[in-house]
Structure formats: structure tokens, C-alpha cells
Design an enzyme around this catalytic site. Structure first.
Site, PDB file in Angstrom:
ATOM      1  N   ASP A 101      11.409  -1.760 -33.491  1.00  0.00           N
ATOM      2  CA  ASP A 101      11.280  -0.524 -34.261  1.00  0.00           C
ATOM      3  C   ASP A 101       9.820  -0.208 -34.582  1.00  0.00           C
ATOM      4  O   ASP A 101       9.459   0.093 -35.721  1.00  0.00           O
ATOM      5  CB  ASP A 101      12.106  -0.580 -35.555  1.00  0.00           C
ATOM      6  CG  ASP A 101      12.338   0.807 -36.151  1.00  0.00           C
ATOM      7  OD1 ASP A 101      12.108   1.800 -35.452  1.00  0.00           O
ATOM      8  OD2 ASP A 101      12.743   0.882 -37.327  1.00  0.00           O
ATOM      9  N   SER A 153      10.947  -0.229 -41.742  1.00  0.00           N
ATOM     10  CA  SER A 153      12.022   0.072 -40.795  1.00  0.00           C
ATOM     11  C   SER A 153      13.225   0.680 -41.499  1.00  0.00           C
ATOM     12  O   SER A 153      13.772   1.684 -41.069  1.00  0.00           O
ATOM     13  CB  SER A 153      12.438  -1.196 -40.041  1.00  0.00           C
ATOM     14  OG  SER A 153      13.539  -0.945 -39.187  1.00  0.00           O
ATOM     15  N   SER A 208      10.297   5.527 -44.195  1.00  0.00           N
ATOM     16  CA  SER A 208      10.188   4.968 -42.846  1.00  0.00           C
ATOM     17  C   SER A 208       8.806   5.155 -42.245  1.00  0.00           C
ATOM     18  O   SER A 208       8.179   6.207 -42.384  1.00  0.00           O
ATOM     19  CB  SER A 208      11.217   5.609 -41.923  1.00  0.00           C
ATOM     20  OG  SER A 208      12.416   4.890 -41.939  1.00  0.00           O
ATOM     21  N   HIS A 257      11.856   4.700 -34.566  1.00  0.00           N
ATOM     22  CA  HIS A 257      12.894   5.703 -34.804  1.00  0.00           C
ATOM     23  C   HIS A 257      12.341   6.979 -35.432  1.00  0.00           C
ATOM     24  O   HIS A 257      13.069   7.951 -35.621  1.00  0.00           O
ATOM     25  CB  HIS A 257      14.030   5.130 -35.664  1.00  0.00           C
ATOM     26  CG  HIS A 257      13.699   4.916 -37.106  1.00  0.00           C
ATOM     27  ND1 HIS A 257      13.121   3.760 -37.587  1.00  0.00           N
ATOM     28  CD2 HIS A 257      13.866   5.711 -38.198  1.00  0.00           C
ATOM     29  CE1 HIS A 257      12.968   3.847 -38.897  1.00  0.00           C
ATOM     30  NE2 HIS A 257      13.418   5.036 -39.291  1.00  0.00           N
ATOM     31  N   GLY A 272      12.548   8.651 -46.755  1.00  0.00           N
ATOM     32  CA  GLY A 272      11.189   9.093 -47.049  1.00  0.00           C
ATOM     33  C   GLY A 272      10.181   7.992 -46.859  1.00  0.00           C
ATOM     34  O   GLY A 272       8.977   8.244 -46.836  1.00  0.00           O
TER      35      GLY A 272
END
Length: 271
Positions: free
Chosen positions: A147, A242, A227, A117, A225
Site C-alpha cells: 500500500d 494505510s 490516508s 490506494h 481523511g
């Protein structure tokens, strides 16, 4: 006599059938994809469902009823969401930023792992700066259900150590591997370097924009901040951030896609 016995049997069925229907447990199927929930199986074989603050109380009550004596519902703080931004960042055009998870290599070609993402379509460019003037790499592969994403470095001038930034200094990563429930792990990101324990494995998380499966759950707080960033234990890369719920000011939990699974799927590893 035979007619009397038949009538007696019919009368018995008339009494029993409604009672059997009344105690039938509701199905869990209607709740499996409910946004704001995370699902896993405990070591004892019990179904555990974490619900965030966006899940209506009526749905929580229905879920508890559906689980009955087969599992439990755990209430989480805040909203379950993916986390965006970063330190040791990379950027998409427009200033959208995330963290590099782990550097990796296949032969003489260098890559990094991050969250799906956090990136655009396969073939799109990511940058080393928010102004998108310094190309860093190209999106090679994405796996939405886990992800994860693989980015091939195109910039040959930026150092690419097989290590994690721990502010200050670097922690070398020599392998990707798994960790059992109860194991101590550490994550690094813009909200700090924090440690905790693995609390569940093989978790399915229902974010508002879709489900991600096979995640690692920890009791480490996380927030926007974080991910794409790394979860590790010693020199072993364990997971790629994730998302999570709560925050580091109020407490929370975080979820990670296994680094070993991504490395194996993409044919890359630390060096």
C-alpha cells in the site's frame, strides 16, 4: 496367544484413533485472508489476531478454537478500512483526495510517498486542487501489497520542504527509520496531530478489497481523511498511513506501511 495379542492391538487402535482425530486443532489457513482481521506475532512468539465488528461471531469463535493455546483474538471497535481524504492534500481528477506522506528525493528529482490506494494507475496525474486545474505530479511506481506509491513532482512552483505539517508549523524530517514496539510516535493529518505508541510490527491487514503486509500497528486513532499521511518520531519518518479501525471520537487503532521500506525500494530519501 499371538492371535489374541493382535486382536487386542486392533481393539486398542479402534478406541484411540477417533479420540486423536477429535482433539486435532482446526487449521488457521481458512482464516488467514478473512476480511476485517489483522495478524501479527507478539514479542513472545504468540499469534495475535485483531478482528473488527464486521467479522461474524461464528467466525470469531472458530478462529479462537483454531488458535487455542497458540495465540489470542483481540476485538477492535468499528470497521477496518482504508482511509481517504486529506489535509496538505493532493487530488485525483474528480476531487478524490489524500495526504502527502513524505517528500523525498533521488539526485535532483523530487518525489513524495503516499498510499497506493490513494492514486490511480502509473502515469496518471495528481493535482494540487480539487478542481484538478493545477497539476502536481505523476504516479511513478505503485506497490499494492505494501500500500505505497511514489509520485514524481512535475510542478516546479510549489515549495517541497522535507518536513511534516504539524498545524501550525513544520517538523523537519531528515531520515527514514524503524521504531520498536512500545516506542512513542506521532501522526499528522486532517483529524489532528496525535501521539501514541507502536503496538505491533510486521502486521498483515485483510481489508475488504485485499490484504496488505508488513504494516506497523499503533494505538493512535485515525479516520477517513488520514490516508497517505505521515507517522514520525522526532526527525525520523516512520510510516505512511494505510488504514485503521474505530475513530477519534470512540477510540481506535491505525496501521502504517514502513517509510524506510518504501524509500529503499524506490531509491529515494529525505533531504
Amino acid at each position: 496367544m499371538r492371535l489374541a495379542r493382535i486382536l487386542a492391538t486392533v481393539a486398542t487402535l479402534t478406541v484411540l484413533l477417533p479420540a486423536t482425530t477429535a482433539v486435532a486443532a482446526p487449521s488457521l489457513a481458512a482464516y488467514r485472508s478473512l476480511p476485517g482481521t489483522a495478524w501479527w506475532t507478539s514479542p513472545a512468539g504468540e499469534t495475535v489476531v485483531a478482528v473488527d465488528e464486521t467479522v461474524p461471531t461464528s467466525r470469531v469463535a472458530g478462529l479462537r478454537k483454531a488458535l487455542r493455546d497458540r495465540g489470542q483474538v483481540v476485538q477492535e471497535k468499528g470497521t477496518l478500512r482504508r482511509h481517504i481524504a486529506g489535509a496538505d492534500p493532493f487530488f485525483q481528477a474528480g476531487g478524490f483526495r489524500c495526504l502527502i506522506g513524505f517528500n523525498a528525493r533521488a539526485g535532483s528529482t523530487y518525489y513524495f510517498l503516499t498510499s497506493r490506494h490513494c492514486v490511480g494507475a502509473v502515469g496518471s496525474t495528481v493535482y494540487a486542487d480539487a478542481a484538478a486545474t493545477v497539476p502536481l505530479g505523476v504516479v511513478t511506481t505503485v506497490t499494492p501489497s505494501y500500500d505505497t506509491a511514489l509520485i514524481r513532482y512535475t510542478n516546479t512552483t510549489i515549495a517541497k520542504p522535507s518536513a511534516v505539517n504539524i498545524y501550525p508549523g513544520l517538523a523537519p524530517i531528515s531520515t527514514f527509520g524503524t521504531r520498536a514496539v512500545g516506542t512513542r510516535v506521532t501522526r499528522s493529518g486532517p483529524s489532528g496531530v496525535r501521539s501514541g505508541t507502536v503496538t505491533a510490527l510486521n502486521v498483515t491487514v485483510n481489508y475488504a478489497d485485499g490484504a496488505v503486509t508488513g504494516l506497523i500497528r499503533t494505538n493512535i486513532c485515525s479516520q477517513p481523511g488520514d490516508s497517505g499521511g505521515p507517522l514520525f518520531a522526532g526527525t525520523t519518518g516512520v510510516g505512511i498511513t494505510s488504514g485503521g479501525s474505530g475513530s477519534c471520537s470512540t477510540g481506535g487503532v491505525s496501521y502504517y506501511s514502513p517509510a524506510a521500506r518504501a524509500g529503499s525500494a524506490y531509491g529515494v530519501g529525505p533531504y
